[in-house]
Design a protein around this motif. Structure first.
Motif, mmCIF file in Angstrom:
data_model
loop_
_atom_site.group_PDB
_atom_site.id
_atom_site.type_symbol
_atom_site.label_atom_id
_atom_site.label_comp_id
_atom_site.label_asym_id
_atom_site.label_seq_id
_atom_site.Cartn_x
_atom_site.Cartn_y
_atom_site.Cartn_z
ATOM 1 N N PHE A 4 0.851 -1.202 0.000
ATOM 2 C CA PHE A 4 0.000 0.000 0.000
ATOM 3 C C PHE A 4 0.879 1.241 0.000
ATOM 4 O O PHE A 4 0.988 1.938 1.013
ATOM 5 C CB PHE A 4 -0.914 0.008 1.234
ATOM 6 N N PRO A 5 1.509 1.575 -1.128
ATOM 7 C CA PRO A 5 2.433 2.714 -1.141
ATOM 8 C C PRO A 5 1.742 4.058 -0.893
ATOM 9 O O PRO A 5 2.352 4.972 -0.359
ATOM 10 C CB PRO A 5 3.048 2.661 -2.539
ATOM 11 N N ASN A 6 0.478 4.189 -1.249
ATOM 12 C CA ASN A 6 -0.244 5.447 -1.051
ATOM 13 C C ASN A 6 -1.098 5.442 0.209
ATOM 14 O O ASN A 6 -1.875 6.360 0.424
ATOM 15 C CB ASN A 6 -1.134 5.748 -2.259
ATOM 16 N N GLY A 7 -0.999 4.401 0.993
ATOM 17 C CA GLY A 7 -1.778 4.304 2.220
ATOM 18 C C GLY A 7 -2.964 3.368 2.057
ATOM 19 O O GLY A 7 -3.396 3.036 0.952
ATOM 20 N N VAL A 8 -3.485 2.947 3.176
ATOM 21 C CA VAL A 8 -4.584 1.992 3.198
ATOM 22 C C VAL A 8 -5.886 2.624 2.709
ATOM 23 O O VAL A 8 -6.650 2.011 1.974
ATOM 24 C CB VAL A 8 -4.757 1.415 4.620
ATOM 25 N N ALA A 9 -6.132 3.864 3.121
ATOM 26 C CA ALA A 9 -7.388 4.525 2.743
ATOM 27 C C ALA A 9 -7.504 4.671 1.228
ATOM 28 O O ALA A 9 -8.573 4.450 0.662
ATOM 29 C CB ALA A 9 -7.495 5.884 3.419
ATOM 30 N N THR A 10 -6.418 4.994 0.562
ATOM 31 C CA THR A 10 -6.425 5.120 -0.895
ATOM 32 C C THR A 10 -6.722 3.776 -1.546
ATOM 33 O O THR A 10 -7.515 3.698 -2.492
ATOM 34 C CB THR A 10 -5.067 5.659 -1.390
ATOM 35 N N ALA A 11 -6.112 2.719 -1.036
ATOM 36 C CA ALA A 11 -6.355 1.383 -1.589
ATOM 37 C C ALA A 11 -7.801 0.965 -1.372
ATOM 38 O O ALA A 11 -8.416 0.349 -2.250
ATOM 39 C CB ALA A 11 -5.410 0.376 -0.943
ATOM 40 N N ALA A 61 -10.495 0.142 -4.320
ATOM 41 C CA ALA A 61 -11.223 -1.129 -4.348
ATOM 42 C C ALA A 61 -12.727 -0.890 -4.381
ATOM 43 O O ALA A 61 -13.459 -1.602 -5.070
ATOM 44 C CB ALA A 61 -10.841 -1.972 -3.137
ATOM 45 N N GLN A 62 -13.193 0.108 -3.655
ATOM 46 C CA GLN A 62 -14.622 0.427 -3.628
ATOM 47 C C GLN A 62 -15.095 0.889 -5.003
ATOM 48 O O GLN A 62 -16.157 0.476 -5.466
ATOM 49 C CB GLN A 62 -14.902 1.510 -2.581
ATOM 50 N N THR A 63 -14.318 1.728 -5.683
ATOM 51 C CA THR A 63 -14.730 2.203 -7.006
ATOM 52 C C THR A 63 -14.700 1.069 -8.022
ATOM 53 O O THR A 63 -15.517 1.034 -8.933
ATOM 54 C CB THR A 63 -13.839 3.361 -7.489
ATOM 55 N N ARG A 64 -13.761 0.137 -7.868
ATOM 56 C CA ARG A 64 -13.723 -1.019 -8.779
ATOM 57 C C ARG A 64 -14.943 -1.903 -8.620
ATOM 58 O O ARG A 64 -15.495 -2.390 -9.594
ATOM 59 C CB ARG A 64 -12.454 -1.841 -8.553
#
Length: 93
Positions: A55-62, A66-69
């Motif tokens: 998670f290079p950009n942080g967990v919240a970004t991931a 995932a939610q948008t996918r």
């Protein structure tokens, strides 16, 4: 030392508190606790460096990605069976 703590805070940029917020429903609170448990389990299992690579950009970004996918993926429908004319029988002895 402060720089390391800042990196950790940016890596785990979600609410990890066990306390329920004033404006948080009980269902959302329980979901957040379950998510936090899985995140911390992964973090402690693989370690800080591997977690940072995952998670290079942080967990919240991931989680947002995932939610948008999942929202953009259309549900698949199953086709009607083509063997409707076939009759199955059991042999009696």
């Amino acid at each position: 030392m402060a720089n390391i703590q800042q990196q950790e805070a940016s890596l785990l940029d979600i609410n990890l508190s066990n306390a329920r917020s004033e404006n948080e429903s009980y269902e959302v609170y329980r979901e957040r606790l379950a998510t936090n448990k899985q995140i911390l389990k992964t973090y402690f299992l693989y370690g800080r460096e591997a977690f940072r690579e995952m998670f290079p950009n942080g967990v919240a970004t991931a989680m947002q990605q995932a939610q948008t996918r999942t929202e953009t993926v259309e549900p698949q429908t199953t086709a009607e069976p083509t063997d409707s004319g076939i009759e199955y029988r059991l042999n009696r002895e």
